[in-house]
Write a protein that holds these residues in place. Sequence first.
Motif, PDB file in Angstrom:
ATOM      1  N   HIS A 185       0.787  -1.271  -0.039  1.00 47.48           N
ATOM      2  CA  HIS A 185       0.142   0.266  -0.080  1.00 47.48           C
ATOM      3  C   HIS A 185       0.921   1.223   0.008  1.00 47.48           C
ATOM      4  CE1 HIS A 185      -3.767  -2.252   0.414  1.00 47.48           C
ATOM      5  NE2 HIS A 185      -3.076  -2.913   1.330  1.00 47.48           N
ATOM      6  N   LEU A 186       1.820   1.540  -1.148  1.00 50.07           N
ATOM      7  CA  LEU A 186       2.446   2.565  -1.106  1.00 50.07           C
ATOM      8  C   LEU A 186       2.206   3.602  -0.793  1.00 50.07           C
ATOM      9  CD1 LEU A 186       5.364   2.195  -2.647  1.00 50.07           C
ATOM     10  CD2 LEU A 186       4.347   3.656  -4.587  1.00 50.07           C
ATOM     11  N   HIS A 187       2.709   4.278   0.196  1.00 51.51           N
ATOM     12  CA  HIS A 187       2.440   5.599   1.007  1.00 51.51           C
ATOM     13  C   HIS A 187       3.419   6.694   0.963  1.00 51.51           C
ATOM     14  CE1 HIS A 187       4.899   4.534   4.447  1.00 51.51           C
ATOM     15  NE2 HIS A 187       4.306   3.282   4.562  1.00 51.51           N
ATOM     16  N   ALA A 188       3.219   7.886   1.395  1.00 53.35           N
ATOM     17  CA  ALA A 188       4.308   9.005   1.302  1.00 53.35           C
ATOM     18  C   ALA A 188       5.486   8.530   1.959  1.00 53.35           C
ATOM     19  CB  ALA A 188       3.514  10.103   2.326  1.00 53.35           C
ATOM     20  N   GLY A 189       5.672   7.763   3.113  1.00 46.41           N
ATOM     21  CA  GLY A 189       6.959   7.517   3.579  1.00 46.41           C
ATOM     22  C   GLY A 189       7.683   6.830   2.575  1.00 46.41           C
ATOM     23  N   HIS A 190       7.076   5.621   1.776  1.00 48.66           N
ATOM     24  CA  HIS A 190       7.696   4.937   0.903  1.00 48.66           C
ATOM     25  C   HIS A 190       8.219   5.895  -0.124  1.00 48.66           C
ATOM     26  CE1 HIS A 190       5.102   1.338   2.111  1.00 48.66           C
ATOM     27  NE2 HIS A 190       6.308   1.158   2.853  1.00 48.66           N
ATOM     28  N   LYS A 191       7.174   6.720  -0.732  1.00 47.34           N
ATOM     29  CA  LYS A 191       7.429   7.472  -1.907  1.00 47.34           C
ATOM     30  C   LYS A 191       8.674   8.603  -1.584  1.00 47.34           C
ATOM     31  CE  LYS A 191       2.772   6.910  -3.666  1.00 47.34           C
ATOM     32  NZ  LYS A 191       1.561   7.720  -4.082  1.00 47.34           N
ATOM     33  N   ILE A 192       8.762   9.009  -0.465  1.00 47.13           N
ATOM     34  CA  ILE A 192      10.110   9.868  -0.299  1.00 47.13           C
ATOM     35  C   ILE A 192      11.185   9.110  -0.496  1.00 47.13           C
ATOM     36  CG2 ILE A 192      11.133  11.215   1.605  1.00 47.13           C
ATOM     37  CD1 ILE A 192       8.355  12.122   2.516  1.00 47.13           C
ATOM     38  N   LEU A 193      10.956   7.891   0.149  1.00 45.80           N
ATOM     39  CA  LEU A 193      12.301   6.934   0.071  1.00 45.80           C
ATOM     40  C   LEU A 193      12.725   6.677  -1.342  1.00 45.80           C
ATOM     41  CD1 LEU A 193      14.215   4.963   1.872  1.00 45.80           C
ATOM     42  CD2 LEU A 193      12.614   3.399   1.147  1.00 45.80           C
ATOM     43  N   LEU A 194      11.699   6.375  -2.154  1.00 41.49           N
ATOM     44  CA  LEU A 194      11.994   6.019  -3.669  1.00 41.49           C
ATOM     45  C   LEU A 194      12.389   6.999  -4.261  1.00 41.49           C
ATOM     46  CD1 LEU A 194       8.857   3.656  -4.085  1.00 41.49           C
ATOM     47  CD2 LEU A 194      11.310   2.982  -3.974  1.00 41.49           C
ATOM     48  N   SER A 195      11.620   8.202  -4.054  1.00 46.10           N
ATOM     49  CA  SER A 195      12.205   9.783  -4.605  1.00 46.10           C
ATOM     50  C   SER A 195      13.550   9.946  -4.525  1.00 46.10           C
ATOM     51  CB  SER A 195      11.049  10.689  -4.230  1.00 46.10           C
ATOM     52  OG  SER A 195       9.836  10.265  -4.612  1.00 46.10           O
ATOM     53  N   MET A 196      13.818   9.874  -3.333  1.00 48.72           N
ATOM     54  CA  MET A 196      15.317  10.273  -3.207  1.00 48.72           C
ATOM     55  C   MET A 196      16.263   9.541  -3.570  1.00 48.72           C
ATOM     56  SD  MET A 196      15.001  13.202  -1.665  1.00 48.72           S
ATOM     57  CE  MET A 196      16.627  13.409  -1.498  1.00 48.72           C
ATOM     58  N   ALA A 197      15.800   8.121  -3.531  1.00 48.99           N
ATOM     59  CA  ALA A 197      16.993   7.297  -4.239  1.00 48.99           C
ATOM     60  C   ALA A 197      16.960   7.570  -5.614  1.00 48.99           C
ATOM     61  CB  ALA A 197      16.380   5.681  -3.876  1.00 48.99           C
ATOM     62  N   ALA A 198      15.951   7.641  -6.503  1.00 45.73           N
ATOM     63  CA  ALA A 198      15.832   8.035  -7.741  1.00 45.73           C
ATOM     64  C   ALA A 198      16.614   9.398  -8.001  1.00 45.73           C
ATOM     65  CB  ALA A 198      14.326   8.132  -8.364  1.00 45.73           C
ATOM     66  N   TRP A 199      16.369  10.424  -6.889  1.00 43.87           N
ATOM     67  CA  TRP A 199      16.819  11.548  -7.099  1.00 43.87           C
ATOM     68  C   TRP A 199      18.540  11.673  -7.136  1.00 43.87           C
ATOM     69  CZ3 TRP A 199      15.522  16.265  -8.488  1.00 43.87           C
ATOM     70  CH2 TRP A 199      16.514  17.539  -7.975  1.00 43.87           C
ATOM     71  N   SER A 323       2.239   0.953   6.626  1.00 44.99           N
ATOM     72  CA  SER A 323       1.407   0.206   5.960  1.00 44.99           C
ATOM     73  C   SER A 323       0.810  -0.647   6.555  1.00 44.99           C
ATOM     74  CB  SER A 323       2.415  -0.875   4.975  1.00 44.99           C
ATOM     75  OG  SER A 323       2.984  -0.357   3.948  1.00 44.99           O
ATOM     76  N   THR A 324       1.300  -0.826   8.049  1.00 44.57           N
ATOM     77  CA  THR A 324       0.438  -1.652   9.003  1.00 44.57           C
ATOM     78  C   THR A 324      -0.791  -0.517   9.419  1.00 44.57           C
ATOM     79  OG1 THR A 324       2.509  -2.657   9.935  1.00 44.57           O
ATOM     80  CG2 THR A 324       0.629  -2.387  11.675  1.00 44.57           C
TER      81      THR A 324
END
Length: 337
Positions: A185-199, A323-324
């Motif tokens: 359930h991809l959420h904001a915390g996940h997206k910040i992590l993924l965004s910064m990795a891609a950044w 996600s929990t």
Amino acid sequence: MPSTSPEEIEDAQKAVLFARLESIDKAPHCLSSPIAVAASKTVQTLRIVLVSPLFDLENAHYRSAAIGTKRWDAVQSTLTYVYVQAMKVAQEMGRILMDVDVLLKGEHESLPSDITADAEIIYRSDDDHSCSPVVHHPATCRMVWLPLGEDPAADSPVPALLTYDLDSSPPLLFPVVASGGTFDHLHAGHKILLSMAAWIAKNKLIVGITDDSLLKNKAHKEVMQSLSERIAITRQFLELFKSSLEYDIVAITDVAGPTGWDPNVQALVVSKETLNGAAAIKDIREKKGLLPLKTFVIDVISHTEASLDAEDAETLRKTKMSSTFIREWIVRQGKLV
């Protein structure tokens, strides 16, 4: 384009908000009002596109400002602030499953048509009512201009544009970066992590996603998304965020995944909670004679705080958008999705 009062705007299933950023040296408080309006009027999916010359990767402005790894904290803080503004409103309205994406785009960058596909409303909040890049939208889409809010720090002096020695360490971008997680359930915390990795990635991002076989004891497993769903949703978000990268999204059955054997990985992006995993990866690579990875750490967020500095990992797990938390909410609502 005249501004529209919130009372005149009908709810939309999907919407996009375009906003311009001149600086990332301080929180964009002026965007809190348009973000709140857009979030309150969106039911299913809200994409917030932050446009700035700072995000033009091939731009001389970008190179002189050394945005990449050198501005890690500023970029992360900007993303976190915007996500928190939107998710606070969504939570207050009981829209826990509302999907919010925050994208960073250069003013001369070509936008994927997927960003505005199926949007019912496109919001603009730039001062002169015009915003590069050119926005293509469905013919039936309504265009709404939202004025910027007041910035309590507007009278404060803006810090001078930071410049750096581009030959210093670490590099602005790493050719190959890795990150990982369950990403249910991809959420904001996940997206910040993924965004910064891609950044901070130049060519390729490897994302390890926990295999179903390791999740048997997860709380409310019956509403957990399958591995194939988690991979597909993660890929979809990343391709919207930075389409120029190659994405290798793989199932992992141990803490390291490809970082435990791939000599081409140079950097690892983790959350504060998973620093133990980063330490384990370091040990594995050392035993195999592989170079250590440069590790970057993401702050964990809650709905109401843009950054949490608590050191207790258990406290972080309880206070962040997790996600929990989402699975518990789904079970309480009886909404199997």
